[in-house]
Design a protein around this motif. Sequence first.
Motif, PDB file in Angstrom:
ATOM      1  N   ALA A   1       0.769  -1.299  -0.009  1.00 14.98           N
ATOM      2  CA  ALA A   1      -0.123  -0.059  -0.032  1.00 14.98           C
ATOM      3  C   ALA A   1       0.946   1.176  -0.188  1.00 14.98           C
ATOM      4  O   ALA A   1       2.008   1.217   0.694  1.00 14.98           O
ATOM      5  CB  ALA A   1      -0.870   0.101   1.043  1.00 14.98           C
ATOM      6  N   LEU A   2       0.173   2.396  -0.698  1.00 15.26           N
ATOM      7  CA  LEU A   2       1.147   3.822  -0.770  1.00 15.26           C
ATOM      8  C   LEU A   2       0.074   4.399  -0.080  1.00 15.26           C
ATOM      9  O   LEU A   2      -1.111   4.560  -0.635  1.00 15.26           O
ATOM     10  CB  LEU A   2       1.414   4.069  -2.040  1.00 15.26           C
ATOM     11  N   VAL A   3       0.285   5.200   1.000  1.00 11.77           N
ATOM     12  CA  VAL A   3      -0.644   5.877   1.776  1.00 11.77           C
ATOM     13  C   VAL A   3       0.006   7.391   1.639  1.00 11.77           C
ATOM     14  O   VAL A   3       0.881   7.647   2.234  1.00 11.77           O
ATOM     15  CB  VAL A   3      -0.827   5.579   3.205  1.00 11.77           C
ATOM     16  N   ILE A   4      -0.543   8.310   0.867  1.00  8.86           N
ATOM     17  CA  ILE A   4      -0.381   9.670   0.768  1.00  8.86           C
ATOM     18  C   ILE A   4      -0.994  10.486   1.770  1.00  8.86           C
ATOM     19  O   ILE A   4      -2.153  10.484   2.134  1.00  8.86           O
ATOM     20  CB  ILE A   4      -0.859  10.078  -0.640  1.00  8.86           C
ATOM     21  N   GLY A   5      -0.094  11.257   2.370  1.00  6.12           N
ATOM     22  CA  GLY A   5      -0.518  11.960   3.514  1.00  6.12           C
ATOM     23  C   GLY A   5      -0.590  11.431   5.114  1.00  6.12           C
ATOM     24  O   GLY A   5      -1.753  11.365   5.552  1.00  6.12           O
ATOM     25  N   ALA A   6       0.610  11.062   5.543  1.00  7.84           N
ATOM     26  CA  ALA A   6       0.635  10.011   6.572  1.00  7.84           C
ATOM     27  C   ALA A   6       1.461  10.804   7.736  1.00  7.84           C
ATOM     28  O   ALA A   6       1.989  10.036   8.370  1.00  7.84           O
ATOM     29  CB  ALA A   6       1.211   8.882   6.414  1.00  7.84           C
ATOM     30  N   SER A   7       1.458  12.254   7.689  1.00  4.65           N
ATOM     31  CA  SER A   7       2.147  12.928   8.649  1.00  4.65           C
ATOM     32  C   SER A   7       1.893  12.795  10.277  1.00  4.65           C
ATOM     33  O   SER A   7       2.275  12.683  11.154  1.00  4.65           O
ATOM     34  CB  SER A   7       2.701  14.211   8.306  1.00  4.65           C
ATOM     35  N   ARG A   8       0.472  12.707  10.083  1.00  5.51           N
ATOM     36  CA  ARG A   8      -0.315  12.599  11.541  1.00  5.51           C
ATOM     37  C   ARG A   8      -1.573  12.317  11.416  1.00  5.51           C
ATOM     38  O   ARG A   8      -2.234  12.010  10.286  1.00  5.51           O
ATOM     39  CB  ARG A   8      -0.358  13.968  12.090  1.00  5.51           C
ATOM     40  N   GLY A   9      -2.482  12.270  12.234  1.00  4.43           N
ATOM     41  CA  GLY A   9      -3.895  11.884  12.127  1.00  4.43           C
ATOM     42  C   GLY A   9      -4.145  10.747  11.492  1.00  4.43           C
ATOM     43  O   GLY A   9      -3.799   9.639  11.643  1.00  4.43           O
TER      44      GLY A   9
ATOM     45  N   ALA B   1       4.694   5.226   2.965  1.00  5.58           N
ATOM     46  CA  ALA B   1       3.796   6.359   3.472  1.00  5.58           C
ATOM     47  C   ALA B   1       4.572   7.608   3.371  1.00  5.58           C
ATOM     48  O   ALA B   1       5.736   7.676   3.365  1.00  5.58           O
ATOM     49  CB  ALA B   1       3.216   6.097   4.680  1.00  5.58           C
ATOM     50  N   THR B   2       3.761   8.912   3.016  1.00  5.19           N
ATOM     51  CA  THR B   2       4.393  10.012   2.771  1.00  5.19           C
ATOM     52  C   THR B   2       4.236  11.006   3.778  1.00  5.19           C
ATOM     53  O   THR B   2       2.905  11.210   4.434  1.00  5.19           O
ATOM     54  CB  THR B   2       4.004  10.640   1.490  1.00  5.19           C
ATOM     55  N   ASP B   3       5.210  11.759   4.133  1.00  3.48           N
ATOM     56  CA  ASP B   3       5.006  12.916   4.899  1.00  3.48           C
ATOM     57  C   ASP B   3       5.782  14.166   4.398  1.00  3.48           C
ATOM     58  O   ASP B   3       6.131  13.928   3.253  1.00  3.48           O
ATOM     59  CB  ASP B   3       5.485  12.790   6.218  1.00  3.48           C
ATOM     60  N   ARG B   4       5.908  15.139   4.940  1.00  7.62           N
ATOM     61  CA  ARG B   4       6.503  16.298   4.332  1.00  7.62           C
ATOM     62  C   ARG B   4       7.799  16.303   4.409  1.00  7.62           C
ATOM     63  O   ARG B   4       8.698  17.296   4.284  1.00  7.62           O
ATOM     64  CB  ARG B   4       5.877  17.654   4.939  1.00  7.62           C
ATOM     65  N   GLY B   5       8.548  15.307   5.056  1.00  2.00           N
ATOM     66  CA  GLY B   5       9.827  15.334   5.024  1.00  2.00           C
ATOM     67  C   GLY B   5      10.731  15.821   6.322  1.00  2.00           C
ATOM     68  O   GLY B   5      11.810  15.967   6.304  1.00  2.00           O
ATOM     69  N   SER B   6       9.820  16.168   7.406  1.00  2.00           N
ATOM     70  CA  SER B   6      10.603  16.945   8.448  1.00  2.00           C
ATOM     71  C   SER B   6      10.658  15.932   9.580  1.00  2.00           C
ATOM     72  O   SER B   6      10.906  16.284  10.757  1.00  2.00           O
ATOM     73  CB  SER B   6       9.608  17.826   8.714  1.00  2.00           C
ATOM     74  N   GLY B   7      10.596  14.487   9.482  1.00  2.00           N
ATOM     75  CA  GLY B   7      10.818  13.666  10.862  1.00  2.00           C
ATOM     76  C   GLY B   7       9.546  13.629  11.166  1.00  2.00           C
ATOM     77  O   GLY B   7       8.406  13.822  10.771  1.00  2.00           O
ATOM     78  N   GLY B   8       9.493  13.241  12.649  1.00  2.00           N
ATOM     79  CA  GLY B   8       8.171  12.938  13.265  1.00  2.00           C
ATOM     80  C   GLY B   8       8.005  11.687  13.441  1.00  2.00           C
ATOM     81  O   GLY B   8       8.555  10.833  13.365  1.00  2.00           O
TER      82      GLY B   8
ATOM     83  N   ALA C   1       9.114   5.488   4.957  1.00  2.00           N
ATOM     84  CA  ALA C   1       8.665   6.871   4.814  1.00  2.00           C
ATOM     85  C   ALA C   1       9.293   7.590   3.473  1.00  2.00           C
ATOM     86  O   ALA C   1      10.535   7.273   3.201  1.00  2.00           O
ATOM     87  CB  ALA C   1       8.631   7.546   6.003  1.00  2.00           C
ATOM     88  N   GLU C   2       8.412   8.321   2.807  1.00  2.00           N
ATOM     89  CA  GLU C   2       8.857   9.199   1.654  1.00  2.00           C
ATOM     90  C   GLU C   2       8.293  10.689   2.171  1.00  2.00           C
ATOM     91  O   GLU C   2       7.126  10.867   2.137  1.00  2.00           O
ATOM     92  CB  GLU C   2       8.481   8.430   0.475  1.00  2.00           C
ATOM     93  N   PRO C   3       9.479  11.489   1.565  1.00  2.00           N
ATOM     94  CA  PRO C   3       8.836  12.893   1.487  1.00  2.00           C
ATOM     95  C   PRO C   3       8.175  13.180   0.468  1.00  2.00           C
ATOM     96  O   PRO C   3       8.211  12.827  -0.773  1.00  2.00           O
ATOM     97  CB  PRO C   3       9.868  13.554   1.711  1.00  2.00           C
ATOM     98  N   LEU C   4       7.098  14.155   0.546  1.00  2.00           N
ATOM     99  CA  LEU C   4       6.132  14.477  -0.331  1.00  2.00           C
ATOM    100  C   LEU C   4       5.308  15.997   0.100  1.00  2.00           C
ATOM    101  O   LEU C   4       4.598  15.636   1.279  1.00  2.00           O
ATOM    102  CB  LEU C   4       4.979  13.571  -0.812  1.00  2.00           C
TER     103      LEU C   4
ATOM    104  N   LEU D   1       5.867  15.683  -6.678  1.00  4.24           N
ATOM    105  CA  LEU D   1       4.945  14.431  -7.063  1.00  4.24           C
ATOM    106  C   LEU D   1       5.763  13.659  -8.067  1.00  4.24           C
ATOM    107  O   LEU D   1       5.857  12.462  -8.143  1.00  4.24           O
ATOM    108  CB  LEU D   1       3.413  14.677  -7.340  1.00  4.24           C
ATOM    109  N   ALA D   2       6.356  14.352  -8.995  1.00  7.02           N
ATOM    110  CA  ALA D   2       6.707  13.555 -10.332  1.00  7.02           C
ATOM    111  C   ALA D   2       8.317  12.963  -9.677  1.00  7.02           C
ATOM    112  O   ALA D   2       8.553  11.856 -10.053  1.00  7.02           O
ATOM    113  CB  ALA D   2       7.434  14.623 -11.236  1.00  7.02           C
TER     114      ALA D   2
END
Length: 239
Positions: A17-25, A43-50, A65-68, A76-77
């Motif tokens: 699975a790829l989950v886009i937008g997994a920084s929190r919540g 899963a992606t977050d904005r690349g700031s750790g956490g 974890a991948e930054p996006l 995105l590209a």
Amino acid sequence: MSTTPRHTSDPASGRHALVIGASRGLGLVLAGELVRRGWRVTATDRGSGGELRDQADASEGRLRAEPLEMTSPEQLAALRERLSGDRLDLLFVNAAIDRGNLPIGEVPTGMFTEVMVTNALSPLRTLEALRGLVVPGGTVAVMSSEQGSISLNTEDGYELYKASKAALNQLMRSYATRYADDGQTKLLIDPGHNRTRLGGPDAPLTAQETMPAVADVLEAQAGAPGLQFLDRHGETVPW
């Protein structure tokens, strides 16, 4: 349409699975729930750790974890290029912002644009960019909301947020029409009103309660044809 949950937790199942937008919540909890069930998850977050990075470090390779920044076509590209060798059984896009409860006549143009780009345009750009990684018979799903339902819009308030989710639903309908023959399951998911940064502290539900139910729906609907707008119980949400 109600569902019969399929709890598959075999680590050797190979589902990815790829989950886009997994920084929190909701996205973070969904990624963890899929890992618990034996999925391999990117899963992606904005690349700031956490917290996502911490969970990935502790996952023994089950969570990556991948930054996006999803609103950036360039990022995105770049993500598409990094994942070019991957094949996905599930692509789940989770993204939403809310900028308060202004009547639409008081919403500044910049605020309108920001919310629409984040909540409606960017999720569909993401599907377009990454859909080629999803295997035939796989699932593409987007986190929506019953607040995007026009027929259920009978209470005052949150006009911009509601409009952005209705726009998301309409764009997803167009996407499903365009790719009707691709063999992929297409879902819009209403998770209910959750106690997150977006949902607020007084919401009746928690992500820990709702994301296992959402995962049940995703697993039960795998292989279903067409586009469905479903709640966390697998029941149809009216358009």
